[in-house]
Scaffold this active site. Structure first.
Site, PDB file in Angstrom:
ATOM      1  CB  CYS A  95       5.506  -4.000  -5.860  1.00 49.97           C
ATOM      2  SG  CYS A  95       6.876  -5.114  -5.458  1.00 49.97           S
ATOM      3  CD  GLU A 109      13.953  -9.765 -11.386  1.00 55.65           C
ATOM      4  OE1 GLU A 109      13.598  -9.950 -12.566  1.00 55.65           O
ATOM      5  OE2 GLU A 109      13.617  -8.760 -10.717  1.00 55.65           O
TER       6      GLU A 109
END
Length: 288
Positions: free
Chosen positions: A12, A130
């Site tokens: 990504c 994250e």
């Protein structure tokens, strides 16, 4: 036998940017530290290690002085930036823009929050890099839940401000929202924020269509990839002959017997070159 690589699979934007920054710095200095695996793909990490990238943990990071350290796309809590300032560490910040924006939203929410009457809840994988960065925006006070089965951990006597880890399944997040909404008493606020990455969500739709077109699917991904698990399950839901592999060495050719078409796809942390290696290995075997 035909073998097709999914055009939408592969790094990504956030991961691509982080690896690009690492390669650029390594061309200059041949040595760079990275706080945690730069990407959840062991084979790609080994490639970058060969270029001089040294992966360290937070304990090792806290003892560095005057070094140069890359922050990967997953993002970091404020405490990491404070340690860097205290130790004279130069940071190359490769936090994904989508993750950075989410961190800022949660930080603002926390600053505005009446902690007697409100709470921040994060739908995500406990311990994921994250999620640790997101929880850090709340001084560690956010409640992390991994599924709708854990909603009893929420205090329904308080207002609820819900966010999602960017790589979680949109459908699972929507199911969680529905379950929480059923329990919110009159007079209490429930604010849910759309923070699932649009690029990742788009890939789920495409990968289902891709998996349905082939007899066998080989999903190339690191075992630690949260996004990889989500996308692999999407393949499995439409094609039971879907198999997760980390690289060409994992290919069980007996699974391909009788297949007219093989589809190769992967996670947002899977490099294109790794999928191409798997394709070439299958084609070589098929010709022999």
């Amino acid at each position: 036998m035909t073998v097709e690589i999914d055009n939408d699979s592969g790094f990504c934007f956030g991961v691509l940017s982080a690896i690009g920054k690492a390669e650029e710095e390594l061309r200059r200095s041949r040595e760079l530290y990275c706080l945690g695996d730069i990407v959840h793909n062991g084979i790609e990490c080994e490639r970058l290690q060969g270029l001089g990238l040294k992966t360290i943990n937070h304990e090792q990071f806290s003892s560095l002085l005057g070094a140069k350290v890359l922050l990967r796309a997953h993002g970091e809590p404020p405490s990491t930036y404070q340690t860097a300032r205290d130790n004279g560490i130069t940071l190359i910040d490769a936090t994904c823009p989508v993750v950075l924006k989410l961190q800022q939203r949660i930080h603002r929410q926390y600053q505005e929050l009446d902690r007697e009457t409100g709470q921040i809840v994060i739908f995500g994988q406990k311990g994921h890099a994250e999620v640790l960065g997101l929880v850090g925006q709340t001084d560690g006070t956010a409640i992390v839940i991994e599924s709708a089965d854990e909603i009893d951990r929420i205090d329904f006597k308080k207002d609820i401000f819900l966010y999602s880890q960017t790589t979680k399944s949109a459908s699972s997040y929507n199911q969680l929202i529905e379950k929480i909404a059923e329990r919110v008493p009159e007079g209490r606020r429930f604010v849910h924020n759309n923070t699932v990455c649009g690029q990742v969500s788009h890939r789920r739709e495409n990968i289902r269509e891709f998996a349905s077109r082939h007899d066998v699917i080989l999903f190339v991904s690191g075992r630690k990839s949260s996004n990889g698990k989500v996308l692999f399950n999407e393949c499995l839901n439409v094609n039971p002959k879907s198999y997760m592999i980390e690289g060409k060495e994992d290919i069980d050719f007996s699974l391909l017997d009788g297949a007219r078409s093989v589809g190769i796809c992967g996670a947002t942390s899977t490099p294109k070159w790794l999928m191409e290696e798997c394709r070439d290995e299958i084609m070589k075997k098929d010709k022999s």
